[in-house]
Design a protein around this motif. Sequence first.
Motif, mmCIF file in Angstrom:
data_model
loop_
_atom_site.group_PDB
_atom_site.id
_atom_site.type_symbol
_atom_site.label_atom_id
_atom_site.label_comp_id
_atom_site.label_asym_id
_atom_site.label_seq_id
_atom_site.Cartn_x
_atom_site.Cartn_y
_atom_site.Cartn_z
ATOM 1 N N ALA A 31 0.843 -1.204 0.000
ATOM 2 C CA ALA A 31 0.000 0.000 0.000
ATOM 3 C C ALA A 31 0.880 1.257 0.000
ATOM 4 C CB ALA A 31 -0.920 0.009 1.211
ATOM 5 N N VAL A 32 0.468 2.223 -0.811
ATOM 6 C CA VAL A 32 1.190 3.492 -0.919
ATOM 7 C C VAL A 32 0.172 4.624 -0.825
ATOM 8 C CG1 VAL A 32 2.593 4.961 -2.428
ATOM 9 C CG2 VAL A 32 3.020 2.499 -2.348
ATOM 10 N N LEU A 33 0.478 5.615 0.001
ATOM 11 C CA LEU A 33 -0.358 6.805 0.137
ATOM 12 C C LEU A 33 0.299 7.938 -0.640
ATOM 13 C CD1 LEU A 33 -2.738 8.288 1.594
ATOM 14 C CD2 LEU A 33 -1.072 8.869 3.371
ATOM 15 N N GLU A 34 -0.455 8.551 -1.541
ATOM 16 C CA GLU A 34 0.063 9.681 -2.312
ATOM 17 C C GLU A 34 -0.643 10.953 -1.864
ATOM 18 O OE1 GLU A 34 1.038 9.758 -6.779
ATOM 19 O OE2 GLU A 34 -0.892 10.820 -6.596
ATOM 20 N N THR A 35 0.137 11.890 -1.340
ATOM 21 C CA THR A 35 -0.381 13.190 -0.945
ATOM 22 C C THR A 35 0.208 14.232 -1.892
ATOM 23 O OG1 THR A 35 1.466 13.547 0.607
ATOM 24 C CG2 THR A 35 -0.552 12.534 1.495
ATOM 25 N N THR A 36 -0.261 15.458 -1.768
ATOM 26 C CA THR A 36 0.303 16.573 -2.525
ATOM 27 C C THR A 36 1.194 17.366 -1.579
ATOM 28 O OG1 THR A 36 -1.654 16.675 -3.916
ATOM 29 C CG2 THR A 36 -0.252 18.632 -3.870
ATOM 30 N N GLY A 37 2.440 17.576 -1.977
ATOM 31 C CA GLY A 37 3.383 18.322 -1.141
ATOM 32 C C GLY A 37 2.841 19.698 -0.810
ATOM 33 N N ARG A 38 2.845 20.039 0.454
ATOM 34 C CA ARG A 38 2.224 21.294 0.905
ATOM 35 C C ARG A 38 2.971 22.526 0.412
ATOM 36 N NH1 ARG A 38 4.681 18.570 4.539
ATOM 37 N NH2 ARG A 38 6.333 19.488 5.794
ATOM 38 N N ARG A 74 -3.129 17.832 6.120
ATOM 39 C CA ARG A 74 -3.723 19.010 6.775
ATOM 40 C C ARG A 74 -3.975 20.130 5.766
ATOM 41 N NH1 ARG A 74 -5.398 19.058 11.335
ATOM 42 N NH2 ARG A 74 -4.509 18.035 13.119
ATOM 43 N N VAL A 75 -3.068 20.274 4.802
ATOM 44 C CA VAL A 75 -3.190 21.334 3.797
ATOM 45 C C VAL A 75 -4.140 20.922 2.675
ATOM 46 C CG1 VAL A 75 -1.912 22.678 2.076
ATOM 47 C CG2 VAL A 75 -0.925 22.289 4.333
ATOM 48 N N ASP A 76 -4.055 19.668 2.250
ATOM 49 C CA ASP A 76 -4.903 19.176 1.153
ATOM 50 C C ASP A 76 -5.259 17.716 1.426
ATOM 51 O OD1 ASP A 76 -6.194 18.449 -1.173
ATOM 52 O OD2 ASP A 76 -4.554 19.041 -2.505
ATOM 53 N N PRO A 77 -6.483 17.447 1.867
ATOM 54 C CA PRO A 77 -6.867 16.073 2.219
ATOM 55 C C PRO A 77 -7.152 15.162 1.025
ATOM 56 C CG PRO A 77 -8.714 17.536 2.574
ATOM 57 C CD PRO A 77 -7.539 18.403 2.173
ATOM 58 N N ARG A 78 -7.109 15.705 -0.193
ATOM 59 C CA ARG A 78 -7.311 14.843 -1.366
ATOM 60 C C ARG A 78 -6.056 13.996 -1.573
ATOM 61 N NH1 ARG A 78 -8.217 19.125 -5.702
ATOM 62 N NH2 ARG A 78 -6.605 19.999 -4.387
ATOM 63 N N VAL A 79 -6.233 12.687 -1.588
ATOM 64 C CA VAL A 79 -5.112 11.764 -1.695
ATOM 65 C C VAL A 79 -5.441 10.667 -2.710
ATOM 66 C CG1 VAL A 79 -4.403 12.183 0.700
ATOM 67 C CG2 VAL A 79 -5.927 10.263 0.182
ATOM 68 N N ARG A 80 -4.425 9.863 -2.984
ATOM 69 C CA ARG A 80 -4.619 8.612 -3.710
ATOM 70 C C ARG A 80 -3.972 7.521 -2.876
ATOM 71 N NH1 ARG A 80 -3.202 7.790 -9.567
ATOM 72 N NH2 ARG A 80 -1.079 8.083 -8.854
ATOM 73 N N VAL A 81 -4.535 6.308 -2.965
ATOM 74 C CA VAL A 81 -3.983 5.166 -2.252
ATOM 75 C C VAL A 81 -3.831 4.023 -3.250
ATOM 76 C CG1 VAL A 81 -4.272 3.549 -0.334
ATOM 77 C CG2 VAL A 81 -5.200 5.853 -0.143
ATOM 78 N N ARG A 82 -2.645 3.421 -3.261
ATOM 79 C CA ARG A 82 -2.447 2.228 -4.080
ATOM 80 C C ARG A 82 -2.661 1.011 -3.193
ATOM 81 N NH1 ARG A 82 3.313 1.151 -6.255
ATOM 82 N NH2 ARG A 82 3.453 0.025 -4.294
ATOM 83 N N GLY A 85 -1.876 -2.912 -5.973
ATOM 84 C CA GLY A 85 -1.512 -2.531 -7.323
ATOM 85 C C GLY A 85 -2.482 -1.607 -8.043
ATOM 86 N N ARG A 86 -3.574 -1.257 -7.415
ATOM 87 C CA ARG A 86 -4.583 -0.402 -8.051
ATOM 88 C C ARG A 86 -4.712 0.923 -7.289
ATOM 89 N NH1 ARG A 86 -10.871 -2.063 -9.196
ATOM 90 N NH2 ARG A 86 -11.374 -0.171 -10.317
ATOM 91 N N TRP A 87 -4.779 2.019 -8.025
ATOM 92 C CA TRP A 87 -4.884 3.344 -7.418
ATOM 93 C C TRP A 87 -6.346 3.733 -7.194
ATOM 94 C CZ3 TRP A 87 -1.055 5.914 -5.226
ATOM 95 C CH2 TRP A 87 0.249 5.622 -5.607
ATOM 96 N N ARG A 134 -8.584 3.919 -10.220
ATOM 97 C CA ARG A 134 -8.010 4.177 -11.541
ATOM 98 C C ARG A 134 -6.561 3.764 -11.534
ATOM 99 N NH1 ARG A 134 -6.272 10.302 -12.478
ATOM 100 N NH2 ARG A 134 -5.134 10.527 -10.560
ATOM 101 N N ARG A 135 -6.014 3.570 -12.662
ATOM 102 C CA ARG A 135 -4.611 3.142 -12.775
ATOM 103 C C ARG A 135 -3.708 4.329 -12.887
ATOM 104 N NH1 ARG A 135 -3.522 -1.828 -12.979
ATOM 105 N NH2 ARG A 135 -4.910 -3.403 -13.664
#
Length: 135
Positions: A31-38, A74-82, A85-87, A134-135
């Motif tokens: 599992a991988v958590l993708e955030t947006t750098g603040r 905290r700055v942007d709660p929109r994330v993606r999680v793999r 193997g699926r995002w 989504r991939r």
Amino acid sequence: MTRLADLRFRAATTVQRRLANPLMRRLPLHAVLETTGRTSGLPRRTPVGGRRVGDSFWLVSEFGERSQYVRNIRVDPRVRVRIRGRWYEGTAHLLPDDDPVARLRSLPRLNSAAVRVIGTQLLTVRVDLADRGRR
């Protein structure tokens, strides 16, 4: 924060950044958590130990508010999680009132044991996943 806790934080984050995270990000089923750098606005990918339960993905941050991905959420709660193997897109929620020790009992054992040993400020994070991956 005590000096010992600060030392544990520095040692753990150094090992994670330089060794563990680059390796774990490459494992397709981890599992991988993708955030947006603040500050940068760039995607930041962090391997995490968590579990999907229904339409949510649960994890526990070992350093709570000090974790970079928590600061990004905290700055942007929109994330993606793999997951496997699926995002999936989602919205992350920091849950300081949740019992992180109890939560760890329902998450993958090996990661949960490491979080309990290394962690100094446990914080539960729930990601509400969008309907479609989504991939």
